[in-house]
Design a protein around this motif. Structure first.
Motif, PDB file in Angstrom:
ATOM      1  N   ARG A 320      10.667 -17.023  -8.263  1.00 17.85           N
ATOM      2  CA  ARG A 320      11.499 -15.808  -8.293  1.00 17.85           C
ATOM      3  C   ARG A 320      10.728 -14.644  -8.934  1.00 17.85           C
ATOM      4  O   ARG A 320       9.678 -14.812  -9.537  1.00 17.85           O
ATOM      5  CB  ARG A 320      12.769 -16.067  -9.095  1.00 17.85           C
ATOM      6  N   ASN A 321      11.315 -13.439  -8.828  1.00 20.51           N
ATOM      7  CA  ASN A 321      10.786 -12.226  -9.478  1.00 20.51           C
ATOM      8  C   ASN A 321       9.367 -11.876  -9.032  1.00 20.51           C
ATOM      9  O   ASN A 321       8.582 -11.315  -9.803  1.00 20.51           O
ATOM     10  CB  ASN A 321      10.831 -12.373 -11.009  1.00 20.51           C
ATOM     11  N   TYR A 322       9.041 -12.198  -7.787  1.00 18.93           N
ATOM     12  CA  TYR A 322       7.732 -11.866  -7.209  1.00 18.93           C
ATOM     13  C   TYR A 322       7.569 -10.350  -7.141  1.00 18.93           C
ATOM     14  O   TYR A 322       8.440  -9.634  -6.657  1.00 18.93           O
ATOM     15  CB  TYR A 322       7.663 -12.481  -5.821  1.00 18.93           C
ATOM     16  N   MET A 323       6.430  -9.858  -7.639  1.00 16.24           N
ATOM     17  CA  MET A 323       6.145  -8.422  -7.658  1.00 16.24           C
ATOM     18  C   MET A 323       4.728  -8.187  -7.127  1.00 16.24           C
ATOM     19  O   MET A 323       3.831  -9.001  -7.351  1.00 16.24           O
ATOM     20  CB  MET A 323       6.266  -7.867  -9.079  1.00 16.24           C
ATOM     21  N   VAL A 324       4.537  -7.052  -6.427  1.00 16.66           N
ATOM     22  CA  VAL A 324       3.222  -6.743  -5.860  1.00 16.66           C
ATOM     23  C   VAL A 324       2.831  -5.270  -5.961  1.00 16.66           C
ATOM     24  O   VAL A 324       1.763  -4.898  -5.481  1.00 16.66           O
ATOM     25  CB  VAL A 324       3.131  -7.167  -4.375  1.00 16.66           C
ATOM     26  N   HIS A 325       3.665  -4.424  -6.528  1.00 18.43           N
ATOM     27  CA  HIS A 325       3.456  -2.979  -6.601  1.00 18.43           C
ATOM     28  C   HIS A 325       3.888  -2.288  -5.304  1.00 18.43           C
ATOM     29  O   HIS A 325       3.805  -2.854  -4.217  1.00 18.43           O
ATOM     30  CB  HIS A 325       1.999  -2.581  -6.886  1.00 18.43           C
ATOM     31  N   ASN A 326       4.358  -1.067  -5.472  1.00 18.11           N
ATOM     32  CA  ASN A 326       4.533  -0.145  -4.352  1.00 18.11           C
ATOM     33  C   ASN A 326       3.246   0.663  -4.252  1.00 18.11           C
ATOM     34  O   ASN A 326       2.855   1.341  -5.203  1.00 18.11           O
ATOM     35  CB  ASN A 326       5.726   0.783  -4.602  1.00 18.11           C
ATOM     36  N   SER A 327       2.590   0.586  -3.116  1.00 13.21           N
ATOM     37  CA  SER A 327       1.256   1.174  -2.988  1.00 13.21           C
ATOM     38  C   SER A 327       1.132   1.977  -1.702  1.00 13.21           C
ATOM     39  O   SER A 327       1.689   1.597  -0.669  1.00 13.21           O
ATOM     40  CB  SER A 327       0.175   0.081  -2.999  1.00 13.21           C
ATOM     41  N   THR A 328       0.380   3.058  -1.790  1.00  7.65           N
ATOM     42  CA  THR A 328       0.142   3.920  -0.627  1.00  7.65           C
ATOM     43  C   THR A 328      -1.341   4.253  -0.530  1.00  7.65           C
ATOM     44  O   THR A 328      -1.962   4.638  -1.529  1.00  7.65           O
ATOM     45  CB  THR A 328       0.958   5.221  -0.727  1.00  7.65           C
ATOM     46  N   PHE A 329      -1.892   4.095   0.669  1.00  2.95           N
ATOM     47  CA  PHE A 329      -3.210   4.637   0.974  1.00  2.95           C
ATOM     48  C   PHE A 329      -3.047   6.109   1.304  1.00  2.95           C
ATOM     49  O   PHE A 329      -2.205   6.488   2.120  1.00  2.95           O
ATOM     50  CB  PHE A 329      -3.848   3.900   2.155  1.00  2.95           C
ATOM     51  N   PHE A 330      -3.865   6.927   0.678  1.00  2.00           N
ATOM     52  CA  PHE A 330      -3.729   8.388   0.764  1.00  2.00           C
ATOM     53  C   PHE A 330      -5.099   8.956   1.133  1.00  2.00           C
ATOM     54  O   PHE A 330      -6.095   8.705   0.447  1.00  2.00           O
ATOM     55  CB  PHE A 330      -3.261   8.921  -0.593  1.00  2.00           C
ATOM     56  N   ILE A 331      -5.151   9.707   2.230  1.00  2.80           N
ATOM     57  CA  ILE A 331      -6.403  10.300   2.689  1.00  2.80           C
ATOM     58  C   ILE A 331      -6.227  11.816   2.758  1.00  2.80           C
ATOM     59  O   ILE A 331      -5.313  12.309   3.429  1.00  2.80           O
ATOM     60  CB  ILE A 331      -6.795   9.770   4.085  1.00  2.80           C
ATOM     61  N   GLY A 332      -7.088  12.538   2.050  1.00  4.61           N
ATOM     62  CA  GLY A 332      -7.121  13.994   2.138  1.00  4.61           C
ATOM     63  C   GLY A 332      -8.390  14.422   2.852  1.00  4.61           C
ATOM     64  O   GLY A 332      -9.479  13.938   2.534  1.00  4.61           O
ATOM     65  N   ILE A 333      -8.274  15.318   3.817  1.00  3.41           N
ATOM     66  CA  ILE A 333      -9.421  15.691   4.650  1.00  3.41           C
ATOM     67  C   ILE A 333      -9.671  17.191   4.574  1.00  3.41           C
ATOM     68  O   ILE A 333      -8.742  18.000   4.698  1.00  3.41           O
ATOM     69  CB  ILE A 333      -9.178  15.285   6.127  1.00  3.41           C
ATOM     70  N   ASN A 334     -10.929  17.534   4.344  1.00  2.30           N
ATOM     71  CA  ASN A 334     -11.399  18.908   4.505  1.00  2.30           C
ATOM     72  C   ASN A 334     -12.214  18.939   5.798  1.00  2.30           C
ATOM     73  O   ASN A 334     -13.326  18.418   5.846  1.00  2.30           O
ATOM     74  CB  ASN A 334     -12.270  19.324   3.324  1.00  2.30           C
TER      75      ASN A 334
END
Length: 539
Positions: A320-334
């Motif tokens: 129980r209580n399995y956790m993995v984080h809320n995660s986002t890949f974020f790419i900013g482009i010039n």
């Protein structure tokens, strides 16, 4: 697909060990059996190597070869050369997926990005979040601090105290100076600082303080490093442990069940499969460090008549209580500027990690990725033309955003027909969305007007934790504060299973520090037992 419920799984009978297990093909006797050779298991082996006890490290994989393909992105990402985990299944939908775990000597650390931060002091305390409360740990940051220092020294961490306002107290400086930013990342840091933020040089375990070494590490975030410049558990902990006369490594060996003695309170053996043979491994002490999912799965698979819900599970909280984080890949482009950075995983930002004047609840952490390349993007967007992906990655800065995932009984691990099912419904998402919004504004101001984001799903679980929580009360926890099972006298867990909360930072250093702490407790208990034996009058 048919949607399943946890209640259906919980009502199903557990597989139980036969009263007399089949005769093994081989019996091995040791003093301490460590199951798993990653950050937790490897550090435990290192910490116990001079104890005089015979130590057997059991790893279901083998040594990952140092070879040119380590840095061949097509081999690593498109062909999945080093992904060797079995298939897991989404508990709610039944859909199969390949998890982000690796079975090699050194475990996940063979491919990790070597980001080695301490948790903040507040992470050990009860903390109010948008979607609920993050519980306090059964020990404090101050209790773990000396072991953080030892873990930083062991894993040769590079960092700098004083740049991050949320950095907790250190009793000693980092053993090595922080890695400096390359020019494009320094420009980003300058812009963030000009916006009133506090970017800092992240703590990491990568020997990349020259341009030549950085070139050798350029593809090592999510992949092996052929040059051996990464502080992984094989290099730092397992190999030195094996140099002692007390430790032995058994590879290609999968532990399938733990066997208890007649009274049900002691583990007497582990049954393992190796080369189509069954091996019985007998030991005085067992240390489970197979990762939060596989450790819980092994305890559940080891159910007996006396332990019908699985071993160490009188609380009903194993898995129980399995956790993995809320995660986002974020790419900013010039679109008009090439990013020539070789290794950009040097910058972090924790301005919104804790609640403050502009955010009533914690939002989380920003860290750079090593550097995205076209092959990495192709893995996620197979339909996109490679030249387009290369043009994007050549001009991008690449960021990983993390927000705390709160413990929920309904998120967890179960075993159905001997298959691992993962039940995970993300929570605390509004703070994560706000973190993404704030980083978008900051990155655009820094000169990267085009932004792409993607939140990670159930298969992104390298930060897994929480499936055998530690605590004082056996009714509401699986392990004691020293990470020994409440129900079993000689079983400890040394991976992220014990975490009461996930924090919002990479867990590797905390797992290592805790392993050193638990090893000290095991050694102290052994010393106390020996002193008592010596004081006892002869019969």
């Amino acid at each position: 697909m048919t949607t399943m419920s946890w209640e259906t799984i919980e009502e199903a009978p557990r597989p139980q060990a036969p009263a007399e297990p089949v005769l093994p093909d081989e019996v091995i006797r040791t003093d301490i059996a460590i199951i798993g050779s990653g950050m937790g298991g490897g550090t435990m082996a290192y910490a116990l190597k001079d104890s005089g006890a015979k130590i057997l490290i059991i790893e279901r994989g083998h040594r990952l070869p140092a070879e040119p393909q380590n840095s061949d992105l097509d081999e690593v990402y498109l062909k999945g050369r080093y992904k060797n985990a079995d298939t897991w299944y989404n508990g709610r939908t039944g859909a199969p997926f390949k998890p982000g775990v690796y079975y090699w000597v050194g475990g996940n650390t063979k491919v990790y990005g070597a980001c080695l931060p301490r948790f903040r002091a507040s992470d050990f305390e009860e903390t109010q979040h948008h979607d609920g409360t993050s519980p306090a740990w059964p020990f404090s940051y101050a209790d773990l601090e000396p072991y953080y220092t030892r873990a930083e020294q062991l894993f040769q961490v590079r960092g700098q105290i004083g740049e991050d306002p949320t950095e907790p107290v250190h009793s000693e400086a980092y053993p090595h100076p922080a890695l400096d930013h390359e020019p494009d990342i320094q420009a980003l840091a300058d812009s963030l600082r000009g916006q009133g933020l506090h970017p800092f040089r992240m703590a990491n375990g990568l020997d990349a303080d020259t341009p030549e070494k950085r070139a050798l590490c350029a593809t090592s975030d999510g992949a092996p490093n052929e040059a051996g410049l990464k502080s992984d558990a094989e290099k730092i902990a397992i190999n030195p442990a094996l140099e002692s006369s007390n430790a032995t490594l058994m590879t290609d060996t999968k532990v399938i069940r733990l066997i208890t003695g007649p009274d049900g309170s002691t583990i007497v053996a582990a049954l393992a499969e190796r080369n189509d043979q069954i091996i019985r491994i007998e030991a005085d002490k067992f240390i489970l460090a197979a990762g939060a999912v596989n450790s819980a799965a092994l305890l559940l698979r080891s159910a007996t008549k006396e332990h019908p819900r699985g071993l160490a599970n009188s609380s009903g909280l194993v898995g129980r209580n399995y956790m993995v984080h809320n995660s986002t890949f974020f790419i900013g482009i010039n679109p008009f500027k090439i990013n020539r950075t070789l290794w950009q995983k040097t910058l972090g930002l924790n301005d919104w990690y804790e609640a403050g004047p502009t955010n009533p609840y914690p939002l989380g952490n920003l860290q750079m990725l090593g550097k995205l390349r076209a092959s990495m993007l192709k893995m996620a967007r197979s339909w996109a033309p490679t030249p387009v992906l290369k043009a994007m990655s050549d001009r991008s800065i690449d960021i990983y955003l993390t927000t705390e995932d709160l413990p929920r009984r309904s998120n967890g691990v179960s075993i159905v027909n001997d298959k691992i099912r993962i039940w995970w419904e993300p929570n605390n998402l509004e703070p994560h969305r706000e973190l993404v919004r704030r980083v978008k504004r900051a990155v655009r101001k820094a000169g990267y007007p085009v932004v792409f984001t993607e939140r990670m799903g159930i298969e992104t679980n390298s930060h897994q934790c929480g499936t055998a929580v530690a605590g004082h009360d056996p009714r509401s926890s699986v392990l004691t504060p020293e990470c020994r099972a409440h129900d079993l006298d000689n079983l400890w867990i040394a991976d992220g299973s014990f975490f009461p909360s996930s924090a919002a930072l990479n867990p590797a250093l905390t797992i290592a520090a805790n392993a050193l702490r638990v090893a000290d407790a095991i050694l102290a208990a052994g010393d106390a037992t020996e002193r008592a034996r010596q004081r006892a009058p002869e019969a």
